[in-house]
Design an enzyme around this catalytic site. Structure first.
Site, PDB file in Angstrom:
ATOM      1  CE  LYS A  90      -2.121  -1.085   3.798  1.00  0.00           C
ATOM      2  NZ  LYS A  90      -1.450  -2.341   4.233  1.00  0.00           N
TER       3      LYS A  90
ATOM      4  NE  ARG B 180       1.597  -5.035  11.074  1.00  0.00           N
ATOM      5  CZ  ARG B 180       2.761  -4.533  10.416  1.00  0.00           C
ATOM      6  NH1 ARG B 180       4.086  -5.237  10.738  1.00  0.00           N
ATOM      7  NH2 ARG B 180       2.735  -3.937   9.243  1.00  0.00           N
TER       8      ARG B 180
ATOM      9  NE  ARG C  84       5.939  -0.328  10.199  1.00  0.00           N
ATOM     10  CZ  ARG C  84       4.849  -0.434   9.418  1.00  0.00           C
ATOM     11  NH1 ARG C  84       4.847   0.231   8.486  1.00  0.00           N
ATOM     12  NH2 ARG C  84       3.631  -1.001   9.843  1.00  0.00           N
TER      13      ARG C  84
ATOM     14  NE  ARG D  80      -4.996  -1.424   9.715  1.00  0.00           N
ATOM     15  CZ  ARG D  80      -3.781  -0.887   9.297  1.00  0.00           C
ATOM     16  NH1 ARG D  80      -3.622   0.137   8.652  1.00  0.00           N
ATOM     17  NH2 ARG D  80      -2.910  -1.878   9.130  1.00  0.00           N
TER      18      ARG D  80
ATOM     19  NE  ARG E 274       7.602  -2.308   6.400  1.00  0.00           N
ATOM     20  CZ  ARG E 274       6.382  -2.226   6.571  1.00  0.00           C
ATOM     21  NH1 ARG E 274       5.556  -1.452   5.687  1.00  0.00           N
ATOM     22  NH2 ARG E 274       5.455  -2.666   7.502  1.00  0.00           N
TER      23      ARG E 274
HETATM   24  P1  AP5 Z   1       4.819  -1.721   1.737  1.00  0.00           P
HETATM   25  O1  AP5 Z   1       4.372  -0.799   0.912  1.00  0.00           O
HETATM   26  O2  AP5 Z   1       5.397  -0.678   3.011  1.00  0.00           O
HETATM   27  O3  AP5 Z   1       3.488  -2.199   2.373  1.00  0.00           O
HETATM   28  P2  AP5 Z   1       2.208  -1.922   3.232  1.00  0.00           P
HETATM   29  O4  AP5 Z   1       1.143  -2.540   2.711  1.00  0.00           O
HETATM   30  O5  AP5 Z   1       2.046  -0.481   3.235  1.00  0.00           O
HETATM   31  O6  AP5 Z   1       2.361  -2.430   4.583  1.00  0.00           O
HETATM   32  P3  AP5 Z   1       2.267  -2.010   6.151  1.00  0.00           P
HETATM   33  O7  AP5 Z   1       2.907  -2.857   6.979  1.00  0.00           O
HETATM   34  O8  AP5 Z   1       2.729  -0.694   6.150  1.00  0.00           O
HETATM   35  O9  AP5 Z   1       0.729  -1.878   6.287  1.00  0.00           O
HETATM   36  P4  AP5 Z   1      -0.023  -1.945   7.536  1.00  0.00           P
HETATM   37  O10 AP5 Z   1      -1.122  -1.637   7.144  1.00  0.00           O
HETATM   38  O11 AP5 Z   1       0.305  -3.231   8.464  1.00  0.00           O
HETATM   39  O12 AP5 Z   1       0.828  -0.913   8.525  1.00  0.00           O
HETATM   40  P5  AP5 Z   1       0.069   0.515   8.819  1.00  0.00           P
HETATM   41  O13 AP5 Z   1       1.511   1.390   8.851  1.00  0.00           O
HETATM   42  O14 AP5 Z   1      -0.777   0.939   7.882  1.00  0.00           O
HETATM   43  O15 AP5 Z   1       5.677  -2.845   1.407  1.00  0.00           O
HETATM   44  C1  AP5 Z   1       6.356  -3.614   2.508  1.00  0.00           C
HETATM   45  C2  AP5 Z   1       7.711  -4.258   1.934  1.00  0.00           C
HETATM   46  O16 AP5 Z   1       7.455  -4.915   0.821  1.00  0.00           O
HETATM   47  C3  AP5 Z   1       8.540  -2.890   1.818  1.00  0.00           C
HETATM   48  O17 AP5 Z   1       9.916  -3.360   1.937  1.00  0.00           O
HETATM   49  C4  AP5 Z   1       8.416  -2.713   0.094  1.00  0.00           C
HETATM   50  O18 AP5 Z   1       9.731  -2.390  -0.234  1.00  0.00           O
HETATM   51  C5  AP5 Z   1       8.322  -4.083  -0.289  1.00  0.00           C
HETATM   52  N1  AP5 Z   1       7.625  -4.283  -1.343  1.00  0.00           N
HETATM   53  C6  AP5 Z   1       6.342  -3.554  -1.853  1.00  0.00           C
HETATM   54  N2  AP5 Z   1       5.552  -3.792  -2.949  1.00  0.00           N
HETATM   55  C7  AP5 Z   1       6.372  -4.852  -3.304  1.00  0.00           C
HETATM   56  C8  AP5 Z   1       6.315  -5.724  -4.599  1.00  0.00           C
HETATM   57  N3  AP5 Z   1       5.294  -5.511  -5.565  1.00  0.00           N
HETATM   58  N4  AP5 Z   1       7.384  -6.393  -4.786  1.00  0.00           N
HETATM   59  C9  AP5 Z   1       8.513  -6.617  -3.763  1.00  0.00           C
HETATM   60  N5  AP5 Z   1       8.431  -6.096  -2.819  1.00  0.00           N
HETATM   61  C10 AP5 Z   1       7.551  -5.049  -2.561  1.00  0.00           C
HETATM   62  O19 AP5 Z   1      -0.306   0.185  10.306  1.00  0.00           O
HETATM   63  C11 AP5 Z   1       0.646   0.022  11.374  1.00  0.00           C
HETATM   64  C12 AP5 Z   1      -0.166   0.055  12.748  1.00  0.00           C
HETATM   65  O20 AP5 Z   1      -0.746   1.270  12.961  1.00  0.00           O
HETATM   66  C13 AP5 Z   1      -1.344  -1.079  12.727  1.00  0.00           C
HETATM   67  O21 AP5 Z   1      -0.864  -2.393  12.945  1.00  0.00           O
HETATM   68  C14 AP5 Z   1      -2.017  -0.579  13.824  1.00  0.00           C
HETATM   69  O22 AP5 Z   1      -1.829  -0.734  15.125  1.00  0.00           O
HETATM   70  C15 AP5 Z   1      -2.207   1.072  13.679  1.00  0.00           C
HETATM   71  N6  AP5 Z   1      -3.171   1.391  12.554  1.00  0.00           N
HETATM   72  C16 AP5 Z   1      -2.852   2.143  11.366  1.00  0.00           C
HETATM   73  N7  AP5 Z   1      -4.018   2.323  10.739  1.00  0.00           N
HETATM   74  C17 AP5 Z   1      -5.156   1.913  11.645  1.00  0.00           C
HETATM   75  C18 AP5 Z   1      -6.422   2.229  11.490  1.00  0.00           C
HETATM   76  N8  AP5 Z   1      -7.159   2.524  10.497  1.00  0.00           N
HETATM   77  N9  AP5 Z   1      -7.178   1.720  12.768  1.00  0.00           N
HETATM   78  C19 AP5 Z   1      -6.644   1.049  13.779  1.00  0.00           C
HETATM   79  N10 AP5 Z   1      -5.091   0.947  13.899  1.00  0.00           N
HETATM   80  C20 AP5 Z   1      -4.482   1.570  12.704  1.00  0.00           C
END
Ligand code: AP5
Length: 215
Positions: A13, A171, A160, A88, A127
């Site tokens: 994402k 997660r 992270r 979410r 990552r």
């Molecule tokens: P990346 O693009 O960083 O993946 P992502 O989908 O953004 O993954 P996240 O871990 O950031 O998502 P998340 O939803 O768990 O975390 P968030 O920060 O929102 O890619 C990941 C890796 O893969 C990178 O190294 C990248 O280079 C590589 N990659 C990407 N695409 C690729 C491809 N096509 N091929 C090869 N490699 C690739 O949330 C974190 C925490 O915050 C949650 O657990 C929760 O506690 C809290 N939180 C956030 N939002 C909410 C909400 N709405 N409600 C409640 N709690 C929330």
């Protein structure tokens, strides 16, 4: 353009958001980034969010909805937004609908990026990102040229805390239980587009552009 980016942790994402915002001038609103900034600034919000994030759980809806509503009401969202990681839960999705209704807006497209669990786990465990400019790398696919140093700003490369072992598993479990049901929610609204995220990120992005250009 009012876009939401959906998909499990590690689906790409954030990676697609970086590519989208380079072409479409709309603000990228990542609730994960907002919480991480609050944690590193030591704010009350950060202290509250940190305990949930480190356990791999969702931050309570009430807290999360409040910060997103406030952000969407800011003037730079007038011409659209790219929501990443929100909503979410169905409570968050309903609250988003209500907030957008008040602003005479609606979600126009929900991009759902999917990839197999073993790929997600591999990506998350590899990552790393720059502590200063936040550029994201992957130790397996696109590592920084010099170990531990950002290619862009020479900042320190960090992992992270929620990208480790058991927290990743939690997660993914939380995603399947609480967030995956939203795919049906947006499918019923006829705005859902599914993308195979298990391809090179540039190839995924080509499909994203096709969808956005067709709107
Ligand atoms: P990346 O693009 O960083 O993946 P992502 O989908 O953004 O993954 P996240 O871990 O950031 O998502 P998340 O939803 O768990 O975390 P968030 O920060 O929102 O890619 C990941 C890796 O893969 C990178 O190294 C990248 O280079 C590589 N990659 C990407 N695409 C690729 C491809 N096509 N091929 C090869 N490699 C690739 O949330 C974190 C925490 O915050 C949650 O657990 C929760 O506690 C809290 N939180 C956030 N939002 C909410 C909400 N709405 N409600 C409640 N709690 C929330």
């Amino acid at each position: 353009m009012n876009i939401i980016l959906m998909g499990p942790p590690g689906a790409g994402k954030g990676t697609q958001a970086e590519l989208i915002k380079a072409i479409y001038p709309i603000p990228h609103i990542s609730t994960g980034d907002m919480f991480r900034d609050a944690v590193s600034n030591g704010t009350e919000l950060g202290k509250e969010a940190q305990k949930y994030m480190e356990a791999g759980k969702l931050v309570p809806d009430k807290v999360t909805i409040g910060i997103v509503e406030e952000r969407l009401a800011q003037s730079d969202c007038a011409k659209g937004f790219l929501l990443d990681g929100f909503p979410r839960t169905t409570v968050q999705a309903d609250a988003l609908n209500q907030a957008l209704l008040k602003l005479n807006k609606k979600v126009e497209v929900a991009l759902n990026i999917a990839a197999p669990n073993e790929i997600l786990i591999e990506r998350l465990s590899g990552r790393v990102s720059c502590k200063e400019c936040k550029k994201v790398y992957n130790l397996s696919y696109n590592p920084p040229a010099k170990t531990g140093v950002c290619d862009i700003c020479a900042g320190e490369i960090i992992q992270r805390s929620d990208d480790r072992g058991e927290t990743v598993a939690k997660r993914l479990e939380v995603y399947n239980e609480q967030t995956a049901p939203l795919l049906d929610y947006y499918s019923k609204k006829s705005v859902l587009h599914n993308l195979n995220g298990n391809r090179d990120s540039r190839v995924v992005f080509e499909d994203v552009v096709k969808i956005l250009e067709s709107l």
